[in-house]
Scaffold this active site. Sequence first.
Site, mmCIF file in Angstrom:
data_model
loop_
_atom_site.group_PDB
_atom_site.id
_atom_site.type_symbol
_atom_site.label_atom_id
_atom_site.label_comp_id
_atom_site.label_asym_id
_atom_site.label_seq_id
_atom_site.Cartn_x
_atom_site.Cartn_y
_atom_site.Cartn_z
ATOM 1 N N GLU A 41 -8.817 -26.915 21.774
ATOM 2 C CA GLU A 41 -7.497 -27.266 21.236
ATOM 3 C C GLU A 41 -6.478 -27.303 22.379
ATOM 4 O O GLU A 41 -6.560 -26.523 23.323
ATOM 5 C CB GLU A 41 -7.090 -26.219 20.198
ATOM 6 N N LYS A 114 -5.371 -31.618 12.171
ATOM 7 C CA LYS A 114 -5.465 -30.209 11.792
ATOM 8 C C LYS A 114 -4.728 -29.952 10.475
ATOM 9 O O LYS A 114 -3.548 -30.285 10.330
ATOM 10 C CB LYS A 114 -4.869 -29.352 12.913
ATOM 11 N N CYS A 156 -9.274 -24.590 15.105
ATOM 12 C CA CYS A 156 -8.663 -23.269 15.251
ATOM 13 C C CYS A 156 -8.398 -22.540 13.923
ATOM 14 O O CYS A 156 -9.309 -21.992 13.330
ATOM 15 C CB CYS A 156 -7.384 -23.386 16.091
#
Length: 278
Positions: A41, A114, A156
């Site tokens: 990321e 995301k 994440c």
Amino acid sequence: MALIAALQMAAGPNVPANLLEAGRLIKEAAARGAGMVVLPETFAMMGVADADKVKVAETFGEGPIQAFLSQQARKYGVWIIAGTIPIRSDDPARSYAASLMYDAKGKVVARYDKIHLFDVMLSENQEVYTESDTTMPGKTPVVVDTPFGKVGMSVCYDLRFPELYRRLSEQGAQILVVPAAFTELTGKAHWEVLLRARAIENLCYVVAPGQGGYHVSGRTTYGHSMIVDYWGRVRGVREKGAGVVLADIDLDALQQTRKTFPVLSHRCPTQNINQGIA
């Protein structure tokens, strides 16, 4: 079998410097036989302030970061999953955290934005994160059919939401990718156990490259980039500093395990569970 690489970095605010480091690691992974490489990321920039990434956000399909990724994929003949890069949204104050997948010819074949954004306060050290101030959330799970298997994409903080991975599994995912920049505090507590849980409960490989080190913003990321197999076994890990983690992906072994240990087919839909309780 296919060899997949998770690349670990400690990115800073200088985009060209970060791309230079990413290129070095991609070259190393390709030289060691990887057919797919996964970047962490925010590999292209971790600024001093969260808003810094919005300043370097690119229009989807254009810009130096995307041109670099396409060129690297073509140069080394590898598939690249580009952790996240900032892609412009309709809100000038927020960009998408977009994970782009490039094939070995340098063509973008998938984009995942995301979904879950890191808006938390860590009580132990009083660190506050408000990712939604500068990031536009995505909405759609993404599974991509690749020469290495069906890849389910995530980023994440998504790791804490098992329902997303169940959706990816239901869509056929065999490999789950989790590019990340976990904090030192949360990483020590939860990173490995969550990665292994997602692998075990979905009988999937998990490829999880992370940021790992000290950043000029004052933040320290946990690192411990790893690849975990479908049985929850850690096949490779790098604790700190830039480097490459490699592991074979054996889809025949995965499918045989799914056949002899058919936990995925035993899943009972929630409505059936509720009816049984009622």
